[in-house]
Design an enzyme around this catalytic site. Structure first.
Site, PDB file in Angstrom:
ATOM      1  N   ASP A   1      37.232  45.445  34.432  1.00  9.42           N
ATOM      2  CA  ASP A   1      36.991  44.781  33.156  1.00  9.42           C
ATOM      3  C   ASP A   1      37.224  43.281  33.280  1.00  9.42           C
ATOM      4  OD1 ASP A   1      39.798  45.835  33.453  1.00  9.42           O
ATOM      5  OD2 ASP A   1      40.127  44.546  31.708  1.00  9.42           O
TER       6      ASP A   1
ATOM      7  N   HIS B   1      40.222  48.543  29.520  1.00 10.53           N
ATOM      8  CA  HIS B   1      40.796  48.401  30.863  1.00 10.53           C
ATOM      9  C   HIS B   1      40.302  49.491  31.813  1.00 10.53           C
ATOM     10  CE1 HIS B   1      43.356  45.422  32.512  1.00 10.53           C
ATOM     11  NE2 HIS B   1      44.522  46.032  32.456  1.00 10.53           N
TER      12      HIS B   1
ATOM     13  N   ASN C   1      48.282  47.444  37.506  1.00 11.61           N
ATOM     14  CA  ASN C   1      49.011  46.348  38.136  1.00 11.61           C
ATOM     15  C   ASN C   1      49.340  46.589  39.608  1.00 11.61           C
ATOM     16  OD1 ASN C   1      48.896  45.309  35.583  1.00 11.61           O
ATOM     17  ND2 ASN C   1      51.080  45.428  35.193  1.00 11.61           N
TER      18      ASN C   1
ATOM     19  N   ASN D   1      45.595  41.446  36.336  1.00 12.57           N
ATOM     20  CA  ASN D   1      46.688  41.886  37.207  1.00 12.57           C
ATOM     21  C   ASN D   1      46.250  42.865  38.292  1.00 12.57           C
ATOM     22  OD1 ASN D   1      48.651  40.241  36.061  1.00 12.57           O
ATOM     23  ND2 ASN D   1      49.106  41.724  34.469  1.00 12.57           N
TER      24      ASN D   1
END
Length: 186
Positions: A91, A19, A66, A112
């Site tokens: 990613d 991530h 997020n 997200n």
């Protein structure tokens, strides 16, 4: 002025995770261009420099993935930045590990961070470099997968991918993004 936003999560426990590949690209660009990404502003770490005649900002949102759009919106408002001058690096599980994919529009695809950016920008149209992390094949939960480290067997491919993303970002500073997509999506 151009600005490059690498998506990731703050904190040492996330440094090497899939991530955080967007942060890795920003770090590599910072090293390549001798820019220090240390200024805390707009809920992000920001570095400012010049590449040729172009003023550059490198940005690592510190909002956690997020809420990435909050940091980008704060940067746009503070610096009067234009959305057409951004490249977002993140990613992507729909791209094979080691490959990059450039796009200038599209939905979040389950990401997200991108969902937050679309929400805060009010559009799906912005330049992106999607970094391949593949999908888990062993039934692993998606959140656990993207928050896990790349295995040693993929480290060379990941480094090559980071270098290619940096080359694409650098090319995009002097060329239209369509041209950059044509060159780096092959």
């Amino acid at each position: 002025m151009k600005w490059i936003v690498g998506l990731g999560n703050p904190g040492p426990q996330y440094t090497e995770t899939r991530h955080n590949i967007g942060f890795k690209v920003v770090d590599a660009l910072a090293e390549r261009w001798d820019i220090r990404v240390t200024q805390s502003k707009c809920r992000a770490l920001i570095g400012e420099g010049r590449v040729g005649n172009e003023k550059i900002y490198l940005i690592k949102p510190m909002t956690f993935m997020n809420l990435s759009g909050e940091s980008m919106r704060a940067f746009m408002n503070y610096f009067n930045a234009k959305l057409e001058d951004v490249i977002v690096v993140y990613d992507d599980m729909d791209t094979e590990t080691g490959r990059i994919r450039l796009r200038y529009q599209g939905g979040p695809g389950g990401h997200n961070g991108i969902k937050s950016i679309i929400q805060h920008m009010g559009t799906q149209n912005f330049n992106r470099i999607r970094m391949g992390v593949s999908r888990p094949t062993n039934g692993m939960i998606i959140a656990d997968y993207v928050l896990s480290n790349f295995p040693k067997s993929e480290r060379d491919a990941v480094q090559t991918m980071i270098d290619k993303a940096c080359d694409a970002a650098e090319h995009a500073l002097q060329h239209p993004f369509d041209d950059t997509m044509g060159k780096f999506n092959s």
